[in-house]
Write a protein that holds these residues in place. Sequence first.
Motif, PDB file in Angstrom:
ATOM      1  N   ILE A  74       0.839  -1.151   0.136  1.00  0.00           N
ATOM      2  CA  ILE A  74      -0.068   0.002  -0.197  1.00  0.00           C
ATOM      3  C   ILE A  74       0.924   1.254   0.131  1.00  0.00           C
ATOM      4  O   ILE A  74       0.658   2.312  -0.736  1.00  0.00           O
ATOM      5  N   SER A  75       1.848   1.353   0.737  1.00  0.00           N
ATOM      6  CA  SER A  75       2.782   2.424   0.823  1.00  0.00           C
ATOM      7  C   SER A  75       3.435   2.540  -0.513  1.00  0.00           C
ATOM      8  O   SER A  75       3.745   3.754  -1.039  1.00  0.00           O
ATOM      9  N   LEU A 135       0.931   3.878  -2.920  1.00  0.00           N
ATOM     10  CA  LEU A 135       1.026   5.700  -2.687  1.00  0.00           C
ATOM     11  C   LEU A 135       2.266   6.230  -3.172  1.00  0.00           C
ATOM     12  O   LEU A 135       1.963   7.408  -3.855  1.00  0.00           O
ATOM     13  N   TYR A 136       3.190   5.588  -2.992  1.00  0.00           N
ATOM     14  CA  TYR A 136       4.487   6.555  -3.481  1.00  0.00           C
ATOM     15  C   TYR A 136       4.658   6.609  -4.945  1.00  0.00           C
ATOM     16  O   TYR A 136       4.866   7.669  -5.661  1.00  0.00           O
ATOM     17  N   ILE A 186       1.811   6.668  -6.776  1.00  0.00           N
ATOM     18  CA  ILE A 186       0.908   7.702  -7.456  1.00  0.00           C
ATOM     19  C   ILE A 186       1.714   9.188  -7.240  1.00  0.00           C
ATOM     20  O   ILE A 186       1.488   9.722  -8.239  1.00  0.00           O
ATOM     21  N   CYS A 187       2.448   9.212  -6.327  1.00  0.00           N
ATOM     22  CA  CYS A 187       3.057  10.692  -6.129  1.00  0.00           C
ATOM     23  C   CYS A 187       4.037  10.801  -7.503  1.00  0.00           C
ATOM     24  O   CYS A 187       4.113  11.896  -8.021  1.00  0.00           O
ATOM     25  N   VAL A 233      -3.034   1.869 -11.894  1.00  0.00           N
ATOM     26  CA  VAL A 233      -2.998   3.165 -11.169  1.00  0.00           C
ATOM     27  C   VAL A 233      -2.696   4.255 -12.360  1.00  0.00           C
ATOM     28  O   VAL A 233      -3.767   5.105 -12.406  1.00  0.00           O
TER      29      VAL A 233
END
Length: 257
Positions: A33-34, A37-38, A40-41, A248
């Motif tokens: 999950i981390s 999210l990374y 995505i950034c 994503v």
Amino acid sequence: MPVIQGKPPVTTEWAHISSRFTGLDTLRGFTLISMILYHICYNLVYIFHIPLPWYHTIGAHLWQLSICCTFLLLAGVCTHFTRRPVQRALRIGAAALAVTIVTYIFMPRELIVFGILHCMTWCLFSYAALEKLLRRVPPKFGLICSVLLFFATFHVPQKYLLYQPFAIPLPQQWYLSYWLSIFGFISPDFFSADYFPIFPYIFLFFAGHFLGYQLYRLPKGIKDFSIRPLEFLGRHSLLVYLLHQPVVYGIMLFVFP
């Protein structure tokens, strides 16, 4: 979830521990999950050109480092759950090759030549070759040496060992060959959007292996800890890793056309 295939050679306490570690799967799922999210950034900054100033700070770098370090440590720990490291290396290596081919064809500006999966493949092959020798190393001594070597070689891609002001420069000629780049000796013509060279990260993998001998000391509540969605992701981590970026990216194309 991981299942122990046999007891480690240097201790008998493993005979008394549970054969299933949902806690490891849960931790791996949390790290996935981390990672998502990374990424995505990363997509926002480098693909969709949306400024995120904090993404270039030391905090964001440490965030990325925590993700890859956790994956490699867990890969090392999980050497205690398989009798066929070569087959596992071939499976991960095939996935790594697929990542390279897909990025080369569809996203050449984000080409991944030697990313986390490539590094993990080499680590597993190295473990398979050194398995008998590693079994003779006392776990605590091996863990300490692996951690020290990881930090000592951390700046190999920056052409030196150790840390300033005690840095030891490495020969410049080591950094001319494209193929030596996989070891951390980056040549001028080498590029990989995701880059985890063998040095220093193989020592983090070996640290995970030696750390794995201490699993039997964990309280049962930690070994059996489970958050079902995270545990599910952790059990299918390779598939999630391969699919998360296309999914994503596809979603983000609708939000940021």
